[in-house]
Scaffold this motif. Sequence first.
Motif, PDB file in Angstrom:
ATOM      1  N   PHE A 179      38.156   8.881  13.235  1.00  0.00           N
ATOM      2  CA  PHE A 179      38.637   8.988  11.868  1.00  0.00           C
ATOM      3  C   PHE A 179      37.766   8.181  10.923  1.00  0.00           C
ATOM      4  N   VAL A 180      37.862   8.534   9.646  1.00  0.00           N
ATOM      5  CA  VAL A 180      37.265   7.783   8.544  1.00  0.00           C
ATOM      6  C   VAL A 180      38.426   7.422   7.636  1.00  0.00           C
ATOM      7  N   CYS A 181      38.475   6.183   7.212  1.00  0.00           N
ATOM      8  CA  CYS A 181      39.611   5.745   6.411  1.00  0.00           C
ATOM      9  C   CYS A 181      39.127   4.848   5.273  1.00  0.00           C
ATOM     10  N   GLY A 182      39.516   5.175   4.059  1.00  0.00           N
ATOM     11  CA  GLY A 182      39.254   4.304   2.923  1.00  0.00           C
ATOM     12  C   GLY A 182      40.339   3.249   2.852  1.00  0.00           C
ATOM     13  N   VAL A 183      39.962   2.038   2.453  1.00  0.00           N
ATOM     14  CA  VAL A 183      40.910   0.931   2.384  1.00  0.00           C
ATOM     15  C   VAL A 183      40.777   0.239   1.027  1.00  0.00           C
ATOM     16  N   ASP A 184      41.907   0.002   0.369  1.00  0.00           N
ATOM     17  CA  ASP A 184      41.936  -0.766  -0.872  1.00  0.00           C
ATOM     18  C   ASP A 184      42.266  -2.208  -0.494  1.00  0.00           C
ATOM     19  N   CYS A 185      41.326  -3.102  -0.720  1.00  0.00           N
ATOM     20  CA  CYS A 185      41.472  -4.516  -0.332  1.00  0.00           C
ATOM     21  C   CYS A 185      41.865  -5.388  -1.518  1.00  0.00           C
ATOM     22  N   LEU A 186      42.527  -4.804  -2.515  1.00  0.00           N
ATOM     23  CA  LEU A 186      42.835  -5.508  -3.758  1.00  0.00           C
ATOM     24  C   LEU A 186      43.484  -6.861  -3.537  1.00  0.00           C
ATOM     25  N   GLU A 187      44.443  -6.959  -2.648  1.00  0.00           N
ATOM     26  CA  GLU A 187      45.190  -8.204  -2.466  1.00  0.00           C
ATOM     27  C   GLU A 187      44.672  -9.060  -1.313  1.00  0.00           C
ATOM     28  N   LEU A 188      43.533  -8.697  -0.738  1.00  0.00           N
ATOM     29  CA  LEU A 188      42.966  -9.471   0.370  1.00  0.00           C
ATOM     30  C   LEU A 188      41.913 -10.443  -0.143  1.00  0.00           C
ATOM     31  N   PRO A 189      41.717 -11.541   0.558  1.00  0.00           N
ATOM     32  CA  PRO A 189      40.728 -12.534   0.104  1.00  0.00           C
ATOM     33  C   PRO A 189      39.293 -12.159   0.494  1.00  0.00           C
ATOM     34  N   VAL A 190      38.800 -11.051  -0.059  1.00  0.00           N
ATOM     35  CA  VAL A 190      37.430 -10.600   0.188  1.00  0.00           C
ATOM     36  C   VAL A 190      36.736 -10.372  -1.144  1.00  0.00           C
ATOM     37  N   SER A 191      35.418 -10.289  -1.125  1.00  0.00           N
ATOM     38  CA  SER A 191      34.643 -10.189  -2.366  1.00  0.00           C
ATOM     39  C   SER A 191      34.508  -8.754  -2.884  1.00  0.00           C
ATOM     40  N   TYR A 192      35.039  -7.774  -2.177  1.00  0.00           N
ATOM     41  CA  TYR A 192      34.924  -6.376  -2.584  1.00  0.00           C
ATOM     42  C   TYR A 192      36.328  -5.785  -2.697  1.00  0.00           C
ATOM     43  N   ARG A 193      36.432  -4.683  -3.425  1.00  0.00           N
ATOM     44  CA  ARG A 193      37.737  -4.035  -3.609  1.00  0.00           C
ATOM     45  C   ARG A 193      38.001  -2.964  -2.559  1.00  0.00           C
ATOM     46  N   PHE A 194      36.988  -2.137  -2.251  1.00  0.00           N
ATOM     47  CA  PHE A 194      37.169  -1.023  -1.327  1.00  0.00           C
ATOM     48  C   PHE A 194      36.225  -1.139  -0.145  1.00  0.00           C
ATOM     49  N   LYS A 195      36.681  -0.632   0.996  1.00  0.00           N
ATOM     50  CA  LYS A 195      35.803  -0.498   2.155  1.00  0.00           C
ATOM     51  C   LYS A 195      36.147   0.805   2.846  1.00  0.00           C
ATOM     52  N   VAL A 196      35.234   1.272   3.676  1.00  0.00           N
ATOM     53  CA  VAL A 196      35.466   2.465   4.477  1.00  0.00           C
ATOM     54  C   VAL A 196      35.331   2.067   5.936  1.00  0.00           C
ATOM     55  N   THR A 197      36.291   2.513   6.735  1.00  0.00           N
ATOM     56  CA  THR A 197      36.330   2.198   8.164  1.00  0.00           C
ATOM     57  C   THR A 197      36.067   3.477   8.956  1.00  0.00           C
ATOM     58  N   TYR A 198      35.203   3.367   9.961  1.00  0.00           N
ATOM     59  CA  TYR A 198      34.847   4.488  10.821  1.00  0.00           C
ATOM     60  C   TYR A 198      35.216   4.104  12.247  1.00  0.00           C
ATOM     61  N   SER A 199      36.064   4.888  12.897  1.00  0.00           N
ATOM     62  CA  SER A 199      36.458   4.612  14.270  1.00  0.00           C
ATOM     63  C   SER A 199      35.674   5.534  15.193  1.00  0.00           C
ATOM     64  N   LEU A 200      34.896   4.941  16.082  1.00  0.00           N
ATOM     65  CA  LEU A 200      33.999   5.690  16.963  1.00  0.00           C
ATOM     66  C   LEU A 200      34.460   5.585  18.410  1.00  0.00           C
ATOM     67  N   LEU A 201      34.144   6.622  19.196  1.00  0.00           N
ATOM     68  CA  LEU A 201      34.479   6.633  20.608  1.00  0.00           C
ATOM     69  C   LEU A 201      33.280   7.104  21.413  1.00  0.00           C
ATOM     70  N   ASN A 202      32.974   6.347  22.462  1.00  0.00           N
ATOM     71  CA  ASN A 202      31.992   6.768  23.450  1.00  0.00           C
ATOM     72  C   ASN A 202      32.796   7.299  24.629  1.00  0.00           C
ATOM     73  N   PRO A 203      32.913   8.625  24.776  1.00  0.00           N
ATOM     74  CA  PRO A 203      33.770   9.173  25.830  1.00  0.00           C
ATOM     75  C   PRO A 203      33.278   8.895  27.241  1.00  0.00           C
ATOM     76  N   GLU A 204      31.971   8.756  27.435  1.00  0.00           N
ATOM     77  CA  GLU A 204      31.439   8.511  28.778  1.00  0.00           C
ATOM     78  C   GLU A 204      31.795   7.121  29.288  1.00  0.00           C
TER      79      GLU A 204
END
Length: 186
Positions: free
Chosen positions: A70-95
């Motif tokens: 999956f690909v997921c956008g995240v709003d980090c507005l209330e988190l203690p980070v220097s950016y507002r948005f991030k994108v998360t990519y979940s990868l799988l190596n099936p072998e």
Amino acid sequence: MSEEEREQVEPEEPIEKKDPDLVLLQAKIGGGFLGATEHRGQISAQIAPGALLDAARFLRDERGYKLLSFVCGVDCLELPVSYRFKVTYSLLNPERSRRLRLEAPCADDLEPAMPSVCGIWPGARLHESEAYDLLGITFEGHPELERILTPEGFEGHPHRKDFDISAEPVAFTFRDTPAGKPKAAE
């Protein structure tokens, strides 16, 4: 444990120094590798947006991460980070039955954008459209970025933490009760 014993305990080696995928990824993209964390066995690598495509190609072609879950956008507005948005990519190596998560912060908080990974994992197409629709993250190079969940003419992005949910009227459609089903009591 006494103070002396605590001082003698060696700190655990960071995950990016002991995980072979992360060691090779860091060597491949250099300064584009921003760090890594491990939480409950899930490894997350933080990647600069400019290094995302190189990291994705490397992980797919040389490390066997053939499946993008999956690909997921995240709003980090209330988190203690220097950016507002991030994108998360979940990868799988099936072998190797191995998972890896990539996280890339968007550089611009007002006009969040990220390179599209559709050319690497075609399955990202709808996931990126969903993040665009619900959070307003633009994926540069996406073949057909469009709103897919909100109604035509919808303004704003409902998964942003500052989206005013009271501003959108709820529209109900009523249909007849199907034949053979009991009618609802009023």
